[in-house]
Enzyme design. Structure first.
Site, PDB file in Angstrom:
ATOM      1  CD  GLN A 117      -1.406  -0.591   3.564  1.00 42.74           C
ATOM      2  OE1 GLN A 117      -2.200  -1.510   3.357  1.00 42.74           O
ATOM      3  NE2 GLN A 117      -1.400   0.107   4.678  1.00 42.74           N
ATOM      4  N   GLY A 118       0.299   2.273  -0.650  1.00 42.10           N
ATOM      5  CA  GLY A 118       0.947   3.572  -0.716  1.00 42.10           C
ATOM      6  C   GLY A 118      -0.081   4.647  -0.447  1.00 42.10           C
ATOM      7  CE1 TYR A 119      -2.109   5.006   4.059  1.00 46.04           C
ATOM      8  CE2 TYR A 119       0.057   4.049   3.728  1.00 46.04           C
ATOM      9  CZ  TYR A 119      -1.204   3.992   4.269  1.00 46.04           C
ATOM     10  OH  TYR A 119      -1.567   2.907   5.018  1.00 46.04           O
ATOM     11  CG  LEU A 120      -2.730   7.620  -3.852  1.00 47.75           C
ATOM     12  CD1 LEU A 120      -4.006   7.356  -4.629  1.00 47.75           C
ATOM     13  CD2 LEU A 120      -1.504   7.464  -4.730  1.00 47.75           C
ATOM     14  CG  ASN A 126      -0.752   0.474   8.169  1.00 45.31           C
ATOM     15  OD1 ASN A 126       0.140  -0.314   7.937  1.00 45.31           O
ATOM     16  ND2 ASN A 126      -1.781   0.184   8.947  1.00 45.31           N
TER      17      ASN A 126
END
Length: 157
Positions: free
Chosen positions: A27-30, A143
């Protein structure tokens, strides 16, 4: 709008024998700020976009939708590798409840967190023996913060 009500704990290695079949999550955070988070997650061969609102105790608003895998991969490609969270999620049953146990990889190798989703904030939950300290309100274990690559000091209060 859906509410996410969960408690989060450090997990000890005593949980590992209960972790049989897991799903790789990347997962990545936009976008993330003090109140809102927009995340893209690949879970096995599926992808999801998730918006999370401000947190109050164990409660926060959450909207999640599945997106085509190609779209999820394209969005994830815009997040630098060193700013992604990679973990294997296991579903572990204890006393009639299902816990999500995340075993982190990469820069966060060695970190294990266990979460339980509840129907209401004051729900009584039987806590497994393999739990460590509760970190529900500890911002270091969000996270989105972990994605910045800093392993929290596990000995800090």
């Amino acid at each position: 709008m859906a509410l996410e009500i969960e408690r989060k704990f450090l997990a000890t290695s005593a949980v590992l024998p209960c972790c049989r079949s897991g799903t790789l999550l990347v997962q990545g955070y936009l976008f993330t700020d003090a109140h809102h988070t927009l995340r893209v997650r690949r879970a096995g061969d599926r992808a999801f976009l998730t918006w999370k609102g401000p947190k109050s105790g164990a409660v926060r608003e959450e909207v999640e939708c599945e997106v085509p895998l190609q779209m999820g991969e394209a969005l994830l490609a815009d997040v630098p590798l060193n700013e992604r969270v990679q973990k294997v999620r296991y579903r572990v049953e204890h006393a009639g409840s299902i816990w999500d146990v995340d075993v982190f990889e990469g820069a966060l190798d060695g970190l294990m967190l266990a979460e339980i989703e509840m129907a209401h904030e004051d729900e009584l939950v039987a806590l497994p023996f393999w739990l460590g300290r509760e970190v529900t309100s500890d911002q270091r274990y969000r996270n989105s913060r972990l994605a910045m690559g800093a392993m929290p000091n596990l000995l800090a209060a």
